[in-house]
Design an enzyme around this catalytic site. Structure first.
Site, PDB file in Angstrom:
ATOM      1  N   CYS A   1      59.022 -34.552  17.969  1.00 22.28           N
ATOM      2  CA  CYS A   1      58.634 -34.738  16.837  1.00 22.28           C
ATOM      3  C   CYS A   1      59.114 -36.122  17.081  1.00 22.28           C
ATOM      4  O   CYS A   1      58.705 -36.896  17.561  1.00 22.28           O
ATOM      5  CB  CYS A   1      60.505 -34.686  16.365  1.00 22.28           C
ATOM      6  SG  CYS A   1      61.425 -36.589  15.513  1.00 22.28           S
TER       7      CYS A   1
ATOM      8  N   ARG B   1      52.569 -35.811  19.357  1.00 20.04           N
ATOM      9  CA  ARG B   1      53.590 -35.551  20.301  1.00 20.04           C
ATOM     10  C   ARG B   1      54.215 -33.578  20.676  1.00 20.04           C
ATOM     11  O   ARG B   1      55.038 -33.425  21.073  1.00 20.04           O
ATOM     12  CB  ARG B   1      54.740 -36.532  19.362  1.00 20.04           C
ATOM     13  CG  ARG B   1      54.511 -38.254  19.723  1.00 20.04           C
ATOM     14  CD  ARG B   1      55.726 -38.184  19.520  1.00 20.04           C
ATOM     15  NE  ARG B   1      57.412 -38.694  19.129  1.00 20.04           N
ATOM     16  CZ  ARG B   1      57.479 -39.484  20.138  1.00 20.04           C
ATOM     17  NH1 ARG B   1      56.832 -39.951  21.062  1.00 20.04           N
ATOM     18  NH2 ARG B   1      58.597 -39.268  19.624  1.00 20.04           N
TER      19      ARG B   1
ATOM     20  N   TRP C   1      60.261 -30.650  15.964  1.00 25.68           N
ATOM     21  CA  TRP C   1      59.162 -29.642  17.020  1.00 25.68           C
ATOM     22  C   TRP C   1      61.110 -29.298  16.788  1.00 25.68           C
ATOM     23  O   TRP C   1      62.122 -29.382  17.449  1.00 25.68           O
ATOM     24  CB  TRP C   1      59.282 -30.695  17.968  1.00 25.68           C
ATOM     25  CG  TRP C   1      59.430 -29.549  19.334  1.00 25.68           C
ATOM     26  CD1 TRP C   1      58.026 -28.897  19.844  1.00 25.68           C
ATOM     27  CD2 TRP C   1      60.126 -29.336  20.029  1.00 25.68           C
ATOM     28  NE1 TRP C   1      58.216 -28.224  20.829  1.00 25.68           N
ATOM     29  CE2 TRP C   1      58.990 -28.026  21.727  1.00 25.68           C
ATOM     30  CE3 TRP C   1      61.043 -29.267  21.077  1.00 25.68           C
ATOM     31  CZ2 TRP C   1      59.714 -28.059  22.151  1.00 25.68           C
ATOM     32  CZ3 TRP C   1      62.665 -28.815  21.728  1.00 25.68           C
ATOM     33  CH2 TRP C   1      61.163 -27.631  22.876  1.00 25.68           C
TER      34      TRP C   1
ATOM     35  N   ASN D   1      65.239 -37.376  15.062  1.00 22.20           N
ATOM     36  CA  ASN D   1      64.931 -37.138  16.782  1.00 22.20           C
ATOM     37  C   ASN D   1      65.529 -36.846  17.314  1.00 22.20           C
ATOM     38  O   ASN D   1      66.170 -37.858  17.471  1.00 22.20           O
ATOM     39  CB  ASN D   1      63.963 -37.860  17.188  1.00 22.20           C
ATOM     40  CG  ASN D   1      62.423 -37.597  18.670  1.00 22.20           C
ATOM     41  OD1 ASN D   1      62.617 -38.405  19.060  1.00 22.20           O
ATOM     42  ND2 ASN D   1      62.737 -36.218  19.028  1.00 22.20           N
ATOM     43  N   GLY D   2      66.344 -35.617  18.421  1.00 23.59           N
ATOM     44  CA  GLY D   2      67.406 -35.650  19.146  1.00 23.59           C
ATOM     45  C   GLY D   2      67.777 -33.938  18.892  1.00 23.59           C
ATOM     46  O   GLY D   2      67.413 -33.236  18.531  1.00 23.59           O
TER      47      GLY D   2
ATOM     48  N   GLU E   1      48.895 -27.626  38.962  1.00 28.23           N
ATOM     49  CA  GLU E   1      48.690 -28.929  38.299  1.00 28.23           C
ATOM     50  C   GLU E   1      47.503 -27.909  37.943  1.00 28.23           C
ATOM     51  O   GLU E   1      47.495 -27.514  36.503  1.00 28.23           O
ATOM     52  CB  GLU E   1      48.032 -29.992  38.971  1.00 28.23           C
ATOM     53  CG  GLU E   1      47.632 -30.996  37.637  1.00 28.23           C
ATOM     54  CD  GLU E   1      48.412 -31.044  36.169  1.00 28.23           C
ATOM     55  OE1 GLU E   1      49.441 -31.257  36.987  1.00 28.23           O
ATOM     56  OE2 GLU E   1      47.752 -31.963  35.034  1.00 28.23           O
TER      57      GLU E   1
ATOM     58  N   LYS F   1      48.139 -26.603  33.873  1.00 28.78           N
ATOM     59  CA  LYS F   1      47.202 -26.853  32.775  1.00 28.78           C
ATOM     60  C   LYS F   1      46.517 -25.162  32.381  1.00 28.78           C
ATOM     61  O   LYS F   1      46.177 -24.854  30.958  1.00 28.78           O
ATOM     62  CB  LYS F   1      45.515 -27.566  33.495  1.00 28.78           C
ATOM     63  CG  LYS F   1      45.622 -28.865  33.448  1.00 28.78           C
ATOM     64  CD  LYS F   1      45.542 -29.962  32.145  1.00 28.78           C
ATOM     65  CE  LYS F   1      46.769 -31.258  32.448  1.00 28.78           C
ATOM     66  NZ  LYS F   1      48.021 -30.743  32.876  1.00 28.78           N
TER      67      LYS F   1
ATOM     68  N   GLU G   1      49.077 -23.654  29.808  1.00 30.86           N
ATOM     69  CA  GLU G   1      49.847 -25.143  28.380  1.00 30.86           C
ATOM     70  C   GLU G   1      48.254 -25.024  28.071  1.00 30.86           C
ATOM     71  O   GLU G   1      48.503 -24.844  26.752  1.00 30.86           O
ATOM     72  CB  GLU G   1      49.703 -26.632  29.280  1.00 30.86           C
ATOM     73  CG  GLU G   1      50.560 -26.728  29.874  1.00 30.86           C
ATOM     74  CD  GLU G   1      50.779 -28.170  30.182  1.00 30.86           C
ATOM     75  OE1 GLU G   1      51.296 -28.963  29.293  1.00 30.86           O
ATOM     76  OE2 GLU G   1      49.383 -28.491  30.556  1.00 30.86           O
TER      77      GLU G   1
ATOM     78  N   HIS H   1      54.616 -14.091  51.565  1.00 33.37           N
ATOM     79  CA  HIS H   1      56.171 -13.768  51.333  1.00 33.37           C
ATOM     80  C   HIS H   1      56.523 -12.952  50.668  1.00 33.37           C
ATOM     81  O   HIS H   1      57.948 -13.304  49.776  1.00 33.37           O
ATOM     82  CB  HIS H   1      56.945 -14.658  51.937  1.00 33.37           C
ATOM     83  CG  HIS H   1      56.857 -15.791  53.419  1.00 33.37           C
ATOM     84  ND1 HIS H   1      56.824 -15.034  54.285  1.00 33.37           N
ATOM     85  CD2 HIS H   1      55.692 -16.106  54.023  1.00 33.37           C
ATOM     86  CE1 HIS H   1      56.578 -15.197  55.723  1.00 33.37           C
ATOM     87  NE2 HIS H   1      56.084 -16.722  54.989  1.00 33.37           N
TER      88      HIS H   1
ATOM     89  N   LYS I   1      54.089 -33.761  24.012  1.00 35.32           N
ATOM     90  CA  LYS I   1      53.931 -34.749  24.565  1.00 35.32           C
ATOM     91  C   LYS I   1      55.357 -35.575  25.314  1.00 35.32           C
ATOM     92  O   LYS I   1      55.278 -35.406  26.465  1.00 35.32           O
ATOM     93  CB  LYS I   1      53.406 -35.552  23.287  1.00 35.32           C
ATOM     94  CG  LYS I   1      52.534 -37.010  24.697  1.00 35.32           C
ATOM     95  CD  LYS I   1      51.347 -36.205  25.814  1.00 35.32           C
ATOM     96  CE  LYS I   1      50.576 -37.353  25.970  1.00 35.32           C
ATOM     97  NZ  LYS I   1      50.173 -36.233  27.462  1.00 35.32           N
TER      98      LYS I   1
HETATM   99  N1  GLU Z   1      67.401 -30.752  16.286  1.00 35.38           N
HETATM  100  C1  GLU Z   1      67.334 -31.255  15.067  1.00 35.38           C
HETATM  101  C2  GLU Z   1      65.817 -30.230  14.679  1.00 35.38           C
HETATM  102  O1  GLU Z   1      66.171 -29.392  15.177  1.00 35.38           O
HETATM  103  C3  GLU Z   1      65.503 -32.434  15.527  1.00 35.38           C
HETATM  104  C4  GLU Z   1      64.159 -31.687  16.143  1.00 35.38           C
HETATM  105  C5  GLU Z   1      63.497 -33.093  16.418  1.00 35.38           C
HETATM  106  O2  GLU Z   1      63.638 -33.728  17.442  1.00 35.38           O
HETATM  107  O3  GLU Z   1      62.112 -32.540  16.405  1.00 35.38           O
HETATM  108  O4  GLU Z   1      65.870 -30.074  13.156  1.00 35.38           O
END
Ligand code: GLU
Length: 613
Positions: free
Chosen positions: A2, A27, A77, A103-104, A486, A490, A493, A509, A608
């Site tokens: 986020c 990000r 996110w 964020n978190g 790697e 790539k 992703e 194996h 990111k």
């Molecule tokens: N945990 C929060 C949510 O799900 C924030 C997520 C984030 O860091 O964007 O809304």
């Protein structure tokens, strides 16, 4: 992950917020929103249209009240509650007068939410974040200012956060705080700014500051005041960055990934620059570890995630071979929870492009608590792991915007090789002449990468030929194995194709059961002492119908005879070769992703900087 952007004291605040969100898009996110403290009330817009959400916001923001000078924006996110407009931040309290971006993860949100609902609050989103707005509301209803309400709120929550909070009652104030996820502050004469990442504020001000864990910032036009959550005044450390705005722009390339792949020779050269003192010794950045400290080290533990983990795996070969110290490598999110054996003779090395990957930061903290010495390898000056470490080795790759790592990975590999040489030097396991020779070989790498980049068209042709393939096995032995991992990462992703990386000797194996006609096997077949054995491994999959692509050294006729397609690379010294051999695999994944019509800079579901555990 986020992104947060905020500003107060700006007539064009809405433009700054939208531009900031655009610069934070890299990000990784799924929805976005912004709120302005239009004097007297909050004005909010949100969009949940995947990676088009910020563009949607730009349209919606056209009708923003122009009198507003304060606001915050957010790219989300999702961790709790699926991506939707209702779950997009900023999230309001019951009155619509307090807004929070976060964020978190608030780990105890369920208990708090139940208590708030029992007390009459209505929670409208499925996020873990919304409780913060209601807790602030509750404290403000009890008579506290916005700042004090946020301070008290944060004593009640568990988990990780960087937050920014605004209230219609104090329209020129932004309150921010953090624990374990990043937030930086900026100041100009008439305004104050905050963001979760440097690119959002590049070109806006040079006066940048770091907000540390468990600190709270009050931003008012032209002023920033920082206190600990406990209330003690703090002088925030200035953030020194030498990135310019152009480094965070596409500069004529179609996408950031193309630009960053082409910046690799420079990233490697800059990371090597001035490391070798005239007396032959090597220098680390911000080394707060003496040579004696390094001599006492008898085990190196490297922790990392994603591509950085592959750099760490490669470092194991160099550290053990050159410095003769046992090296272990671990996935950061596993390391912390399995009781690792560490003491003052252990060097714990954390590798993180952003320096903010929560898993890596927490792993290093754990290592320090157990008495280990800690060294950070990161691309971002003054990032969390850099500040927490005893020594730092910076990769000098410049900002990397594309979610998939390219130039920072190559820079990490050479940085870790420098670490291996430093250990070898202080321990006396390599002579000064041997170190000189290895340094010379390292300095030849940028030219070799340049050479591979010139062969892009050949890689394109191989990608074209394999565009219908769905299953890819990447094989390597010795240092070719992390290169295979790697290459597979790539491809996953960027192209969303099934790809696995394996040590070639391990295939028999189990996984060889999956090889059938149509499976593509990509072998890292550059010359090393295991070439003959590797050749047999390739013959085994070829005889089961696999299509063979080999990364091979120029002129290698045996590789040519074995393969359906060859990605040619110049031959580098064995331990350094991955820096060159990875490049065609990046180009291959890039081209396949483009052929499949994917957005290479913003792959689905990815972030990111991963700031949740
Ligand atoms: N945990 C929060 C949510 O799900 C924030 C997520 C984030 O860091 O964007 O809304």
């Amino acid at each position: 992950m986020c992104g947060i952007i905020g500003a107060t004291g700006l007539d064009d605040v809405v433009d700054l917020l939208v531009e900031g969100l655009e610069r934070l898009e890299y990000r990784g996110y799924d929805s976005a929103g912004l709120v302005l403290t239009a004097p007297g009330e909050l004005w909010r817009v949100r969009a949940a249209d995947g990676t088009r959400s910020v563009a949607a916001l730009r349209g919606l923001a056209a009708s923003a009240p122009r009198a507003a000078t304060t606001g915050v924006g957010h790219t989300r996110w999702a961790t709790h509650g699926h991506p939707s407009v209702e779950n997009a931040h900023p999230l309001f309290d019951c009155t619509g007068r307090v807004a929070v971006v976060h964020n978190g993860i608030i780990e105890n949100h369920t208990e708090i939410g139940e208590r708030l609902e029992a007390a009459g609050h209505t929670i409208t989103s499925a996020t873990d974040t919304e409780v913060l707005a209601h807790l602030v509301e509750e404290q403000m209803a009890g008579g506290l200012s916005l700042t004090e309400a946020v301070r008290v709120t944060l004593t009640m929550v568990e988990g990780s956060f960087s937050i920014a909070v605004v209230s219609a009652d104090e329209p020129e104030l932004l309150v921010a705080a953090r624990r374990n996820t990043p937030l930086i502050l900026g100041l100009t004469d008439g305004a104050a700014l905050l963001a979760s990442d440097i690119p959002a504020l590049l070109g806006k001000t040079d006066r940048l500051f770091v907000l540390d864990d468990d600190q709270l910032a009050e931003l008012r036009p032209g002023s920033v005041r920082v206190t600990t959550l406990a209330g003690a005044e703090v002088e925030p450390p200035a953030l020194s960055i030498d990135w310019d705005l152009a480094a965070a722009q596409k500069g004529g390339y179609e996408d950031f990934m193309s630009k960053e792949i082409r910046e690799q020779p420079r990233a490697v050269a800059d990371t090597l620059l001035d490391r070798h003192r005239p007396d032959g010794s090597l220098t680390l950045d911000e080394a707060r570890l003496s040579d004696d400290d390094l001599r006492r080290i008898n085990k190196v533990y490297i922790v990392a995630c994603g591509s950085s983990y592959h750099a760490a795996l490669l470092a194991k070969y160099a550290i053990e071979h050159w410095a003769r110290v046992a090296a272990e490598v671990d996935i950061a999110s596993e390391f912390r929870y399995r009781d690792p054996v560490l003491d003052a003779t252990t060097l714990a090395v954390g590798v993180s492009q952003s320096g903010e990957s929560l898993d890596t930061a927490l792993a290093l903290r754990e290592a320090r608590q157990r008495g280990a010495r800690v060294l950070a390898v990161t691309n971002v000056v003054d990032s969390s792991i850099a500040r927490d470490a005893d020594a730092v080795l910076y990769t000098r790759a410049g900002p990397e915007i594309c979610v998939a790592a390219t130039k920072t990975l190559l820079a990490q590999i050479v940085a870790l090789e420098l670490l291996a040489l430093t250990l070898a030097q202080v321990r006396g396991t390599l002579s000064a002449d041997e170190i000189d020779q290895i340094m010379e070989s390292l300095h030849r790498l940028p030219g070799m990468i340049e050479e591979v980049l010139k062969r892009e068209k050949e890689v394109d042709e191989v990608a074209q030929a394999l565009v219908a393939a769905r299953d890819f096995f990447y094989l390597g032995r010795n240092v070719g194995f992390p290169v295979a991992l790697e290459g597979a990462l790539k491809l996953k992703e960027l192209s969303y194709l099934h790809a696995e990386g394996y040590p070639a000797g391990e295939l028999k194996h189990g996984p060889i059961a999956l090889i059938e006609p149509g499976t593509v096997v990509v072998g890292v077949a550059t010359r090393n002492p295991l070439w003959d054995k590797f050749q047999s491994n390739i013959a085994e999959v070829k005889s089961r119908g696999a299509t063979i692509v080999l990364v091979a050294n120029d002129g290698d006729e045996r590789a040519e005879a074995l393969a359906d397609h060859v990605l040619w690379v110049p031959a580098a010294d064995q331990l350094l070769a991955p820096v060159v051999d990875i490049v065609p695999l990046q180009l291959f994944a890039y081209r396949l992703a483009r052929l499949h019509g994917h957005d290479v800079d913003r792959p689905r579901n990815l972030a990111k900087t991963v700031t949740v555990e």
